[in-house]
Write a protein that holds these residues in place. Sequence first.
Motif, PDB file in Angstrom:
ATOM      1  N   ASN A  92       0.818  -1.201   0.000  1.00 20.66           N
ATOM      2  CA  ASN A  92       0.000   0.000   0.000  1.00 20.66           C
ATOM      3  C   ASN A  92       0.857   1.258   0.000  1.00 20.66           C
ATOM      4  O   ASN A  92       1.922   1.284   0.621  1.00 20.66           O
ATOM      5  N   TYR A 152       0.171   5.523   0.657  1.00 18.43           N
ATOM      6  CA  TYR A 152      -0.837   6.418   1.225  1.00 18.43           C
ATOM      7  C   TYR A 152      -0.479   7.881   0.973  1.00 18.43           C
ATOM      8  O   TYR A 152       0.686   8.242   0.899  1.00 18.43           O
ATOM      9  N   THR A 178      -6.411  -0.031   4.974  1.00 21.00           N
ATOM     10  CA  THR A 178      -6.526  -0.927   3.822  1.00 21.00           C
ATOM     11  C   THR A 178      -7.476  -0.306   2.799  1.00 21.00           C
ATOM     12  O   THR A 178      -8.349   0.486   3.142  1.00 21.00           O
ATOM     13  N   GLU A 179      -7.298  -0.688   1.554  1.00 24.65           N
ATOM     14  CA  GLU A 179      -8.137  -0.158   0.477  1.00 24.65           C
ATOM     15  C   GLU A 179      -9.602  -0.494   0.699  1.00 24.65           C
ATOM     16  O   GLU A 179     -10.489   0.279   0.352  1.00 24.65           O
ATOM     17  N   ARG A 214     -13.949   3.407  -4.083  1.00 19.89           N
ATOM     18  CA  ARG A 214     -12.964   2.396  -4.497  1.00 19.89           C
ATOM     19  C   ARG A 214     -13.047   2.213  -6.007  1.00 19.89           C
ATOM     20  O   ARG A 214     -14.129   2.099  -6.566  1.00 19.89           O
ATOM     21  N   ASN A 216      -3.245   0.440  -3.768  1.00 17.26           N
ATOM     22  CA  ASN A 216      -3.021  -0.906  -3.254  1.00 17.26           C
ATOM     23  C   ASN A 216      -2.685  -1.839  -4.417  1.00 17.26           C
ATOM     24  O   ASN A 216      -3.393  -1.866  -5.426  1.00 17.26           O
ATOM     25  N   ILE A 267      -5.278   5.950  -1.031  1.00 14.22           N
ATOM     26  CA  ILE A 267      -4.461   4.740  -0.987  1.00 14.22           C
ATOM     27  C   ILE A 267      -4.358   4.140  -2.383  1.00 14.22           C
ATOM     28  O   ILE A 267      -5.326   4.157  -3.153  1.00 14.22           O
ATOM     29  N   GLN A 303      -2.611  -5.624  -5.216  1.00 15.32           N
ATOM     30  CA  GLN A 303      -3.222  -6.830  -4.655  1.00 15.32           C
ATOM     31  C   GLN A 303      -2.937  -8.012  -5.570  1.00 15.32           C
ATOM     32  O   GLN A 303      -3.239  -7.975  -6.756  1.00 15.32           O
TER      33      GLN A 303
END
Length: 190
Positions: free
Chosen positions: A2, A4, A49-50, A56, A15, A13, A17
């Motif tokens: 991540n 920020y 966390t995302e 999102r 991220n 953020i 994944q």
Amino acid sequence: MNFYKVNTETQQIINFQKSHGNSSNHFIFYINCGILINDLINNQRELKTESQSDIRKRIQDISEYFTEDGIQLSNETDFDNLKDRISKAFKEHIVLYFDNYSTKKACISEMVNKNGLYKNEELLDYLCRKNDSDLIMKYVENVKKMLLKNSGIERTEKIMARFENQLKSNGSLTLELENVLKTMGNKGYN
């Protein structure tokens, strides 16, 4: 992994994944972007966390350089091309996206217009605390249109009843809003 950025009104953020379906010769990962509004719920929020984000998006929702769901790596991957696409996506789209949604006002507008049911209770509570009846009306109408288009009248009625109860408990239920919540057959909702 991540990354920020904390702004006055928002936290952002990025991220990276990895997919759960990876193998030794085929790897998939996702680039997710999230924005959290610092005082949507209270002033003590911290983005870790995302998945905690109020808004999102995946990279393919922000940048034209990616259209597929997930970035796939294999023995045939052109890594120079991939590096260029990721670099261009960040420089031309993701930085601009985060700049456009660095304020609470811009994020609330995005949530009202496009979030659907995601974070709906938090958003309605926030709008009620701010006593913004116009945005409440717009949000409820947008959700209702989306539900009627995709889920049918029965599910729409259940969710509108839940919204009505939430708005009543916050003291934000106006007669006009109550009519929008209960009327399924007008204003082009069919």
